[in-house]
Design a protein around this motif. Structure first.
Motif, PDB file in Angstrom:
ATOM      1  N   THR A  59      55.961  61.998  38.680  1.00  0.00           N
ATOM      2  CA  THR A  59      55.980  60.593  39.057  1.00  0.00           C
ATOM      3  C   THR A  59      54.655  59.987  38.620  1.00  0.00           C
ATOM      4  N   ALA A  60      54.719  58.914  37.867  1.00  0.00           N
ATOM      5  CA  ALA A  60      53.505  58.270  37.358  1.00  0.00           C
ATOM      6  C   ALA A  60      53.020  57.239  38.383  1.00  0.00           C
ATOM      7  N   GLN A  61      52.039  57.634  39.176  1.00  0.00           N
ATOM      8  CA  GLN A  61      51.456  56.748  40.177  1.00  0.00           C
ATOM      9  C   GLN A  61      50.134  56.227  39.627  1.00  0.00           C
ATOM     10  N   ALA A  62      50.115  54.943  39.297  1.00  0.00           N
ATOM     11  CA  ALA A  62      48.908  54.320  38.760  1.00  0.00           C
ATOM     12  C   ALA A  62      48.087  53.761  39.918  1.00  0.00           C
ATOM     13  N   THR A  63      46.803  53.999  39.870  1.00  0.00           N
ATOM     14  CA  THR A  63      45.918  53.602  40.960  1.00  0.00           C
ATOM     15  C   THR A  63      44.975  52.501  40.501  1.00  0.00           C
ATOM     16  N   MET A  64      44.832  51.509  41.372  1.00  0.00           N
ATOM     17  CA  MET A  64      43.894  50.415  41.116  1.00  0.00           C
ATOM     18  C   MET A  64      42.715  50.585  42.075  1.00  0.00           C
ATOM     19  N   CYS A  65      41.521  50.651  41.532  1.00  0.00           N
ATOM     20  CA  CYS A  65      40.321  50.779  42.354  1.00  0.00           C
ATOM     21  C   CYS A  65      39.917  49.397  42.866  1.00  0.00           C
ATOM     22  N   ILE A  66      39.643  49.317  44.145  1.00  0.00           N
ATOM     23  CA  ILE A  66      39.363  48.039  44.787  1.00  0.00           C
ATOM     24  C   ILE A  66      37.872  47.719  44.751  1.00  0.00           C
ATOM     25  N   THR A  67      37.592  46.497  44.365  1.00  0.00           N
ATOM     26  CA  THR A  67      36.256  45.924  44.489  1.00  0.00           C
ATOM     27  C   THR A  67      36.445  44.426  44.678  1.00  0.00           C
ATOM     28  N   TYR A  68      35.403  43.727  44.997  1.00  0.00           N
ATOM     29  CA  TYR A  68      35.507  42.284  45.183  1.00  0.00           C
ATOM     30  C   TYR A  68      34.420  41.568  44.408  1.00  0.00           C
ATOM     31  N   SER A  69      34.830  40.519  43.730  1.00  0.00           N
ATOM     32  CA  SER A  69      33.925  39.641  42.992  1.00  0.00           C
ATOM     33  C   SER A  69      34.706  38.364  42.718  1.00  0.00           C
ATOM     34  N   ASN A  70      34.136  37.467  41.957  1.00  0.00           N
ATOM     35  CA  ASN A  70      34.857  36.257  41.579  1.00  0.00           C
ATOM     36  C   ASN A  70      36.063  36.580  40.708  1.00  0.00           C
ATOM     37  N   VAL A  71      36.014  37.695  40.011  1.00  0.00           N
ATOM     38  CA  VAL A  71      37.093  38.103  39.111  1.00  0.00           C
ATOM     39  C   VAL A  71      38.118  38.970  39.826  1.00  0.00           C
ATOM     40  N   HIS A  72      37.678  39.839  40.701  1.00  0.00           N
ATOM     41  CA  HIS A  72      38.545  40.820  41.362  1.00  0.00           C
ATOM     42  C   HIS A  72      39.176  40.207  42.614  1.00  0.00           C
ATOM     43  N   ASN A  73      40.252  39.462  42.393  1.00  0.00           N
ATOM     44  CA  ASN A  73      40.960  38.816  43.488  1.00  0.00           C
ATOM     45  C   ASN A  73      42.413  39.256  43.440  1.00  0.00           C
ATOM     46  N   ALA A  74      43.248  38.691  44.304  1.00  0.00           N
ATOM     47  CA  ALA A  74      44.662  39.087  44.354  1.00  0.00           C
ATOM     48  C   ALA A  74      45.345  38.889  43.006  1.00  0.00           C
ATOM     49  N   GLU A  75      45.061  37.790  42.326  1.00  0.00           N
ATOM     50  CA  GLU A  75      45.681  37.523  41.028  1.00  0.00           C
ATOM     51  C   GLU A  75      45.327  38.610  40.014  1.00  0.00           C
ATOM     52  N   TYR A  76      44.067  39.051  40.026  1.00  0.00           N
ATOM     53  CA  TYR A  76      43.631  40.121  39.127  1.00  0.00           C
ATOM     54  C   TYR A  76      44.450  41.393  39.367  1.00  0.00           C
ATOM     55  N   TYR A  77      44.591  41.782  40.654  1.00  0.00           N
ATOM     56  CA  TYR A  77      45.310  43.012  40.975  1.00  0.00           C
ATOM     57  C   TYR A  77      46.805  42.882  40.717  1.00  0.00           C
ATOM     58  N   ILE A  78      47.370  41.705  40.937  1.00  0.00           N
ATOM     59  CA  ILE A  78      48.779  41.484  40.621  1.00  0.00           C
ATOM     60  C   ILE A  78      49.001  41.631  39.118  1.00  0.00           C
ATOM     61  N   ASN A  79      48.160  40.991  38.317  1.00  0.00           N
ATOM     62  CA  ASN A  79      48.292  41.096  36.858  1.00  0.00           C
ATOM     63  C   ASN A  79      48.128  42.531  36.379  1.00  0.00           C
TER      64      ASN A  79
END
Length: 91
Positions: A24-44
């Protein structure tokens, strides 16, 4: 499968190889916060990973930045934006 920089160029080849091996290919997104790293960034990013074969999306919070309200906001946005391709079977 994850890249600390969230660079799809480092994640997508492993998605392909995992699927070729029957995993199973489980892709992981590492969380951080900045002006760029918002919900829209993670959705995209999640959409891009899914388009390239990721079967599951995981959030990795290595720096304890995803506090309860932020987690609720981000997960809610991801669930609203991403359409599940299948439902898990109830145990």
């Amino acid at each position: 499968i994850f890249c600390g920089l969230n660079d799809p160029r480092n994640i997508i080849p492993s998605i392909k190889w995992a699927k070729e091996a029957g995993m199973t290919a489980q892709a992981t997104m590492c969380i951080t916060y900045s002006n760029v790293h918002n919900a829209e960034y993670y959705i995209n990013l999640a959409e891009h990973l899914i388009e390239n074969g990721a079967q599951e999306i995981c959030l990795k919070d290595m720096a304890n930045l995803l506090l309860p309200f932020r987690a609720y906001t981000l997960v809610s946005a991801l669930k609203k934006a991403l359409k599940p391709t299948r439902k898990r079977k109830e145990k």
